[in-house]
Design a protein around this motif. Structure first.
Motif, short mmCIF file in Angstrom:
data_model
loop_
_atom_site.label_atom_id
_atom_site.label_comp_id
_atom_site.label_asym_id
_atom_site.label_seq_id
_atom_site.Cartn_x
_atom_site.Cartn_y
_atom_site.Cartn_z
N PHE A 66 76.03 -83.36 -17.64
CA PHE A 66 76.75 -84.19 -18.61
C PHE A 66 75.68 -84.79 -19.52
CE2 PHE A 66 79.70 -84.34 -14.98
CZ PHE A 66 80.86 -83.88 -15.62
N THR A 75 72.42 -86.52 -17.04
CA THR A 75 73.07 -86.22 -15.76
C THR A 75 73.11 -84.72 -15.51
OG1 THR A 75 74.46 -88.11 -16.28
CG2 THR A 75 75.06 -86.86 -14.33
N LEU A 101 73.61 -82.01 -12.82
CA LEU A 101 74.19 -82.01 -11.47
C LEU A 101 73.65 -80.87 -10.62
CD1 LEU A 101 77.91 -82.89 -12.25
CD2 LEU A 101 76.05 -84.40 -11.59
N PRO A 109 75.42 -84.78 -1.30
CA PRO A 109 75.58 -86.24 -1.33
C PRO A 109 76.58 -86.69 -2.38
CG PRO A 109 73.28 -85.58 -1.71
CD PRO A 109 74.08 -84.33 -1.63
N SER A 110 77.02 -87.91 -2.25
CA SER A 110 77.93 -88.49 -3.23
C SER A 110 77.29 -88.41 -4.62
CB SER A 110 78.15 -89.95 -2.82
OG SER A 110 79.23 -90.44 -3.53
N GLY A 111 78.05 -87.94 -5.59
CA GLY A 111 77.53 -87.84 -6.96
C GLY A 111 76.79 -86.54 -7.24
N SER A 112 76.71 -85.62 -6.25
CA SER A 112 75.96 -84.37 -6.48
C SER A 112 76.77 -83.38 -7.31
CB SER A 112 75.54 -83.75 -5.15
OG SER A 112 76.66 -83.49 -4.34
N GLY A 113 78.08 -83.63 -7.47
CA GLY A 113 78.87 -82.78 -8.35
C GLY A 113 79.91 -81.92 -7.66
N LYS A 114 80.33 -82.31 -6.45
CA LYS A 114 81.31 -81.50 -5.72
C LYS A 114 82.63 -81.40 -6.49
CE LYS A 114 80.94 -84.09 -1.99
NZ LYS A 114 79.84 -84.97 -2.46
N SER A 115 83.14 -82.55 -6.93
CA SER A 115 84.42 -82.53 -7.66
C SER A 115 84.27 -81.74 -8.96
CB SER A 115 84.89 -83.93 -7.98
OG SER A 115 84.98 -84.68 -6.80
N THR A 116 83.12 -81.88 -9.60
CA THR A 116 82.89 -81.16 -10.85
C THR A 116 82.88 -79.65 -10.60
OG1 THR A 116 81.59 -83.03 -11.65
CG2 THR A 116 81.30 -80.94 -12.81
N HIS A 170 82.53 -84.45 2.89
CA HIS A 170 81.34 -85.14 3.42
C HIS A 170 81.28 -84.96 4.93
CE1 HIS A 170 81.77 -87.74 -0.25
NE2 HIS A 170 80.47 -87.53 -0.24
N1 LIG Z 1 83.05 -86.66 -17.68
C1 LIG Z 1 81.89 -87.13 -17.21
N2 LIG Z 1 80.93 -87.61 -18.05
C2 LIG Z 1 79.75 -88.06 -17.58
N3 LIG Z 1 79.43 -88.08 -16.28
C3 LIG Z 1 80.32 -87.63 -15.41
C4 LIG Z 1 81.60 -87.13 -15.81
N4 LIG Z 1 82.29 -86.72 -14.70
C5 LIG Z 1 81.48 -86.98 -13.65
N5 LIG Z 1 80.31 -87.51 -14.06
C6 LIG Z 1 79.16 -87.88 -13.19
O1 LIG Z 1 78.71 -86.72 -12.54
C7 LIG Z 1 78.29 -87.04 -11.21
C8 LIG Z 1 78.97 -86.12 -10.23
O2 LIG Z 1 80.35 -86.46 -10.09
P1 LIG Z 1 81.30 -85.72 -9.03
O3 LIG Z 1 82.54 -86.52 -8.95
O4 LIG Z 1 81.41 -84.29 -9.39
O5 LIG Z 1 80.43 -85.86 -7.68
P2 LIG Z 1 80.89 -85.70 -6.15
O6 LIG Z 1 79.78 -84.97 -5.46
O7 LIG Z 1 82.24 -85.12 -6.10
O8 LIG Z 1 80.91 -87.21 -5.69
P3 LIG Z 1 81.71 -87.89 -4.46
O9 LIG Z 1 81.23 -87.22 -3.21
O10 LIG Z 1 81.28 -89.32 -4.54
O11 LIG Z 1 83.18 -87.70 -4.75
C9 LIG Z 1 78.58 -88.51 -11.01
O12 LIG Z 1 77.37 -89.21 -11.20
C10 LIG Z 1 79.56 -88.84 -12.09
O13 LIG Z 1 79.44 -90.17 -12.49
#
Ligand SMILES: Nc1ncnc2c1ncn2[C@@H]1O[C@H](COP(=O)(O)OP(=O)(O)OP(=O)(O)O)[C@@H](O)[C@H]1O
Length: 202
Positions: free
Chosen positions: A14, A18, A20, A39-46, A184
């Motif tokens: 991003f 950022t 990922l 880990p949390s924030g590593s981008g799994k949901s993305t 997780h």
């Molecule tokens: N549209 C966006 N613009 C900027 N940053 C974003 C956007 N969407 C997500 N992020 C950032 O990208 C990073 C990864 O988010 P994501 O939700 O994919 O992680 P995750 O591994 O699923 O986290 P968790 O385990 O906490 O759910 C986070 O730091 C989030 O703040």
């Protein structure tokens, strides 16, 4: 041939700050369950969104072959409080054109696979957290998608026991879909057929 999803050198950032992940090259196949960990924030949901086609990766490409239908099981169970567990799983079968008797029979089979036979007649609002999560998985499988994306299915403690994890992963892999589970939970990671660890792709 069954559905296939190919990730070719996929990366995502991003903006400048950022970043990922990068360099993910994988072939996703049916009847396997891919645990997507990191880990949390590593981008799994993305990455789930990218696999689904909701989001375009900033690098690389995703090729979906034979994927007509994509379903998503959200982290928080959502249902109609007054309708039964059976109703929730019957509905997707009715949507596929089955008559009510067949739809209910198929729904009961799915509930049984997820250990919910006894709860079929309970209203959604009466289910425990773990039962509601299993119901969402059963409903996800009932959609007859080719690709099923699941976000954190074991947030409820009773979904984290070894028995519950083996059961839900077994039911998902028998669904014939390509299944990717962002989690997780170390038990899901250990019991899944494949692991996609985002720490490897930093
Ligand atoms: N549209 C966006 N613009 C900027 N940053 C974003 C956007 N969407 C997500 N992020 C950032 O990208 C990073 C990864 O988010 P994501 O939700 O994919 O992680 P995750 O591994 O699923 O986290 P968790 O385990 O906490 O759910 C986070 O730091 C989030 O703040």
């Amino acid at each position: 041939m069954g559905p296939v999803v190919e990730l070719k050198d996929v990366g995502h950032a991003f903006g400048e700050r950022t970043r990922l992940f990068r360099g993910i090259t994988l072939t996703l196949l049916p009847e396997r369950v891919y645990a997507l960990v990191g880990p949390s924030g590593s981008g799994k949901s993305t990455l789930l969104s990218i696999i689904a086609g909701w989001q375009t990766p900033s690098e690389g490409e995703v090729v979906r072959r034979g994927v007509r239908k994509v379903s998503w099981v959200f982290q928080n169970p959502v249902g109609v409080a007054r309708r039964t567990a059976l109703d929730h799983v019957t509905l997707p079968y009715l949507g596929q054109g089955y008559d009510i008797a067949t739809a209910e029979r198929l729904a009961l089979e799915q509930l049984d696979r997820f250990g919910l036979s006894e709860s079929a007649g309970k209203r959604f609002g009466e289910l425990s957290g773990g039962e509601a999560q299993r119901l969402m998985l059963a409903r996800g499988v009932a959609t007859n998608a080719d690709l099923l994306l699941v976000d954190e299915p074991t947030a409820q403690l009773d979904m984290r026991t070894a028995d519950a994890v083996d059961r839900y992963l077994g039911a998902l892999s028998r669904s014939g879909m390509i299944v990717v589970v962002a989690t997780h939970d170390h038990r899901t990671r250990d019991a899944a057929s494949d692991v996609i660890d985002l720490e490897r792709y930093q």
